[in-house]
Design an enzyme around this catalytic site. Structure first.
Site, PDB file in Angstrom:
ATOM      1  N   GLY A 184      -4.041   2.934  -7.471  1.00 16.25           N
ATOM      2  CA  GLY A 184      -4.531   3.230  -6.125  1.00 16.25           C
ATOM      3  C   GLY A 184      -3.687   2.714  -4.974  1.00 16.25           C
ATOM      4  O   GLY A 184      -2.475   2.898  -4.909  1.00 16.25           O
ATOM      5  N   ILE A 185      -4.365   2.048  -4.050  1.00 16.13           N
ATOM      6  CA  ILE A 185      -3.746   1.591  -2.804  1.00 16.13           C
ATOM      7  C   ILE A 185      -2.670   0.541  -3.081  1.00 16.13           C
ATOM      8  O   ILE A 185      -1.593   0.549  -2.478  1.00 16.13           O
ATOM      9  CB  ILE A 185      -4.834   1.031  -1.854  1.00 16.13           C
ATOM     10  CG1 ILE A 185      -5.786   2.157  -1.425  1.00 16.13           C
ATOM     11  CG2 ILE A 185      -4.195   0.380  -0.619  1.00 16.13           C
ATOM     12  CD1 ILE A 185      -7.047   1.676  -0.698  1.00 16.13           C
ATOM     13  N   TYR A 231     -20.683  -5.124  -1.907  1.00 21.32           N
ATOM     14  CA  TYR A 231     -19.362  -4.655  -1.461  1.00 21.32           C
ATOM     15  C   TYR A 231     -19.246  -4.794   0.060  1.00 21.32           C
ATOM     16  O   TYR A 231     -18.257  -5.328   0.566  1.00 21.32           O
ATOM     17  CB  TYR A 231     -19.178  -3.197  -1.893  1.00 21.32           C
ATOM     18  CG  TYR A 231     -17.781  -2.658  -1.683  1.00 21.32           C
ATOM     19  CD1 TYR A 231     -16.793  -2.836  -2.648  1.00 21.32           C
ATOM     20  CD2 TYR A 231     -17.454  -1.948  -0.520  1.00 21.32           C
ATOM     21  CE1 TYR A 231     -15.506  -2.337  -2.447  1.00 21.32           C
ATOM     22  CE2 TYR A 231     -16.182  -1.455  -0.318  1.00 21.32           C
ATOM     23  CZ  TYR A 231     -15.204  -1.647  -1.285  1.00 21.32           C
ATOM     24  OH  TYR A 231     -13.935  -1.149  -1.082  1.00 21.32           O
ATOM     25  N   LYS A 235     -16.681  -7.280   2.099  1.00 19.07           N
ATOM     26  CA  LYS A 235     -15.688  -6.753   3.045  1.00 19.07           C
ATOM     27  C   LYS A 235     -15.925  -7.283   4.468  1.00 19.07           C
ATOM     28  O   LYS A 235     -14.977  -7.473   5.224  1.00 19.07           O
ATOM     29  CB  LYS A 235     -15.690  -5.225   3.015  1.00 19.07           C
ATOM     30  CG  LYS A 235     -15.267  -4.634   1.665  1.00 19.07           C
ATOM     31  CD  LYS A 235     -13.870  -5.091   1.237  1.00 19.07           C
ATOM     32  CE  LYS A 235     -13.410  -4.416  -0.053  1.00 19.07           C
ATOM     33  NZ  LYS A 235     -12.043  -4.838  -0.442  1.00 19.07           N
ATOM     34  N   ILE A 279     -11.020   6.560   0.001  1.00 19.28           N
ATOM     35  CA  ILE A 279      -9.681   6.936  -0.422  1.00 19.28           C
ATOM     36  C   ILE A 279      -9.747   7.445  -1.865  1.00 19.28           C
ATOM     37  O   ILE A 279     -10.428   6.833  -2.709  1.00 19.28           O
ATOM     38  CB  ILE A 279      -8.725   5.714  -0.355  1.00 19.28           C
ATOM     39  CG1 ILE A 279      -8.787   5.026   1.025  1.00 19.28           C
ATOM     40  CG2 ILE A 279      -7.295   6.124  -0.703  1.00 19.28           C
ATOM     41  CD1 ILE A 279      -8.316   5.858   2.196  1.00 19.28           C
ATOM     42  N   PRO A 300      -9.020   5.719  -8.222  1.00 25.05           N
ATOM     43  CA  PRO A 300     -10.087   5.567  -9.232  1.00 25.05           C
ATOM     44  C   PRO A 300     -11.336   4.893  -8.655  1.00 25.05           C
ATOM     45  O   PRO A 300     -12.460   5.301  -8.947  1.00 25.05           O
ATOM     46  CB  PRO A 300      -9.411   4.707 -10.305  1.00 25.05           C
ATOM     47  CG  PRO A 300      -7.958   5.086 -10.213  1.00 25.05           C
ATOM     48  CD  PRO A 300      -7.696   5.316  -8.749  1.00 25.05           C
TER      49      PRO A 300
END
Ligand SMILES: NC(=O)c1ccc[n+]([C@@H]2O[C@H](COP(=O)([O-])OP(=O)(O)OC[C@H]3O[C@@H](n4cnc5c(N)ncnc54)[C@H](O)[C@@H]3O)[C@@H](O)[C@H]2O)c1
Ligand SMILES: NC(=O)c1ccc[n+]([C@@H]2O[C@H](COP(=O)([O-])OP(=O)(O)OC[C@H]3O[C@@H](n4cnc5c(N)ncnc54)[C@H](O)[C@@H]3O)[C@@H](O)[C@H]2O)c1
Lengths: 264, 253
Positions: B18-19, B154, B158, B189, B192
């Site tokens: 990913g990112i 989550y 964050k 985004i 996965p």
């Protein structure tokens, strides 16, 4: 639930008539003031704190509308016990005010893992455990949750690395709870409040324990506009409003109460 | 290819996918030497193959303090200095709502998303001071700004990363370390992790979330990697303590 006038203590209002509130951190500062003001507006209150004797003293001062219990917000089993005794003593549970919290000094460089976890456990995880109990209990009947974040959940402070993170977490935890409650029509409102410097034992102890209390005092004074002093009752009054039905449209909000300290 | 990160050295966590993967690739293309780390060794090998020899990979669990020590020691040994840290390792957990989530899920998520980021920043600052400065890049999220019912822990993690970032930025700035610390808040985004949301929420609810991005699509890892490169480079030398929102307008409407 109709209110029992004889249970009233200070104040003569009825804005929280019939509400049954569990206030964590009720032994001191904002929690103690909030419990007293809620009772003054007709609520029945349970003061819960690790400082069991302190909570009992404050409850005694409030009178018949108040009870007290031991609670360590970090432990799920302690929450179950405190909720059970709240329901038993108050006849139900509609309001949770998450006031228990700790303040520890430390920059990103000086914060030990132990302090990091201590602060996150009480301030963030403890708030979550309480809110979870509340939503599980109130989802049939509705209710109100008020979470104590801080201006430290909005702007950074170099000396309060763990505290800032914990309060930033509480700010978003609150919004996730509101999203859940509104989507499922639970009738539970949840808001975060963000006080500036409030003169409570938390602040007094932090300053007293610093290497240079005079300089530290001046630093904390600089967080508020000149001549403005925050008192626990200032925050308590806001919490009374958020608990009362007057604020029924206020949900998932961040209410800053800092005398304008974070405006500039 | 421009060389906006020439002579710079970086550590990217969560770089197997990913990112993190895309950020490592873009930074290497811009001239940086990159240490890529993850607990997914297979994925790491895949990323390494795309770095054109400009780095090395390391098994590294961000929840483990000793693992951080060894990762940073390895960077110092191989590159001589550490100037850029990108904290990309992150997870979601199942049943992440206020009624269903149990302690095990909360603690696991916080360990990676929050405690891992804290440890990384803490340890990296020590080396960056010696290197004369650096850039710490933490990945928060639009869910560190807006709430979501099905991302409870989550969101909390964050939101915490967002404020941790500010505390670090203020400290490093005031100390004159020449170390900047910023957060990036991506929208959804297509990685996965991002796509796992579709699986857990179902197509309809997922589409509702995608529609919140006013540009009409979810992002790709490269959208975020571009911001990572900018924050890593000297172009952003006046940028610290911010939350760079890269969200296709998710929080605009
Ligand atoms: N005072 C301020 O300037 C200020 C500003 C912003 C936010 N706040 C927040 O408001 C809340 C109340 O703060 P205060 O100033 O009244 O502090 P305080 O120290 O006067 O009271 C906090 C109470 O929480 C209790 N407590 C601590 N750990 C506990 C645990 N594990 N379980 C149960 N109880 C526990 C303490 O015993 C104490 O009675 C805190 O969350 C604090 O972070 C305070
Ligand atoms: N994808 C999105 O929609 C989105 C949106 C906003 C923010 N983010 C954040 O961006 C970051 C990267 O996410 P992504 O979408 O690339 O996810 P991803 O799943 O593609 O990659 C995350 C990587 O982190 C690794 N990882 C997990 N636990 C680890 C641990 N303990 N130690 C080391 N590595 C570990 C995984 O193995 C994986 O390779 C995360 O912090 C995520 O929360 C993602």
């Amino acid at each position: 639930m109709s209110s029992d006038q004889s249970v009233r203590t200070s104040g003569a209002g009825n804005r929280c008539d019939g509400k049954r509130a569990l206030v964590t951190g009720g032994a001191s500062g904002i929690g103690a003031a909030t419990a007293r003001l809620l009772a003054g507006e007709g609520a029945r209150v349970m003061l819960a704190d690790v400082d069991e004797a302190g909570a009992a003293r404050i409850a005694d001062g409030i009178g018949k509308a108040a009870s007290s219990t031991f609670l360590d917000v970090c432990r799920a089993d302690s929450w179950s016990a405190a909720v059970a005794s709240t329901v038993a003593r108050l006849g139900g549970w509609d309001v949770l005010v998450n006031c228990a919290g700790i303040l520890r000094r430390g920059t990103i460089e000086t914060t030990t893992m132990a302090t990091w976890h201590e602060v996150l456990d009480v301030n963030l995880r403890g708030t979550w455990l309480g809110a979870r109990e509340a939503v599980r209990h109130m989802q049939g009947t509705g209710g109100v949750i008020v979470n104590l974040s801080s201006v430290a959940g909005i702007v950074g402070d170099q000396d309060l690395c763990a505290y800032d993170a914990s309060k930033g977490g509480v700010r978003l935890l609150t919004k996730a709870i509101t999203d859940h409650a509104t989507r499922h029509g639970l009738g539970i409102r949840c808001n975060s409040i963000h006080p500036g410097v409030i003169e409570t034992p938390m602040v007094a102890n932090y300053i007293a324990e610093s290497d240079d209390p005079v300089a530290e005092r001046a630093l904390w004074d600089s967080y508020m506009p000149p001549g403005v002093t925050g008192h626990a009752d200032d925050v308590g009054h806001l919490i009374v409003f958020l608990v009362s039905d007057e604020s029924r449209l206020i949900d998932g909000a961040e209410l800053v109460i800092d005398g304008g300290g974070t405006v500039e | 290819m421009t060389q906006r990160l020439r002579h710079k050295t970086a550590l990217v966590t969560g770089a197997a996918s990913g990112i993190g993967r895309q950020s490592a690739i873009r930074m290497a293309e811009e001239g940086a030497l990159v240490c890529i780390t993850d607990i997914d060794d297979e994925g790491l090998a895949g990323t390494l193959a795309l770095l054109a020899g400009r780095g090395f990979s390391l098994h590294h669990d961000v929840t483990d303090e000793d693992s951080w020590h060894s990762a940073i020691a390895a960077v110092l040994e191989r590159f001589g200095k550490l100037q850029i840290l990108v904290n990309c390792a992150g997870i979601g957990v199942r049943n992440d709502n206020i009624v269903a989530l149990e302690e095990e899920g909360w603690d696991r998520l916080m360990a990676v998303n929050l405690h891992g980021t804290f440890m990384g920043c803490q340890q990296a600052i020590t080396c960056m001071k010696q290197a004369g400065g650096g850039s710490l890049i933490n990945i928060s999220s639009v869910l560190g700004i807006r709430g979501s019912a099905d991302a409870l822990s989550y969101c909390a993690s964050k939101g915490a990363v967002r404020l941790l970032t500010k505390s670090i930025a203020v400290h490093c700035g005031r100390q004159g370390y020449n170390i900047r610390c910023n957060a990036i808040c991506p929208g959804y985004i297509a990685t996965p992790l991002g796509l796992s949301v579709r699986e857990s929420l179902g197509d309809e609810e997922f589409q509702r979330l995608v529609d919140k991005h006013v540009v009409g699509r979810m992002g790709i890892a490269d959208d975020v990697a571009g911001m990572v490169v900018y924050l890593a480079s000297d172009e952003s030398s006046f940028v610290t303590g911010t939350e760079m929102v890269v969200d296709g307008g998710y929080t605009a409407g």
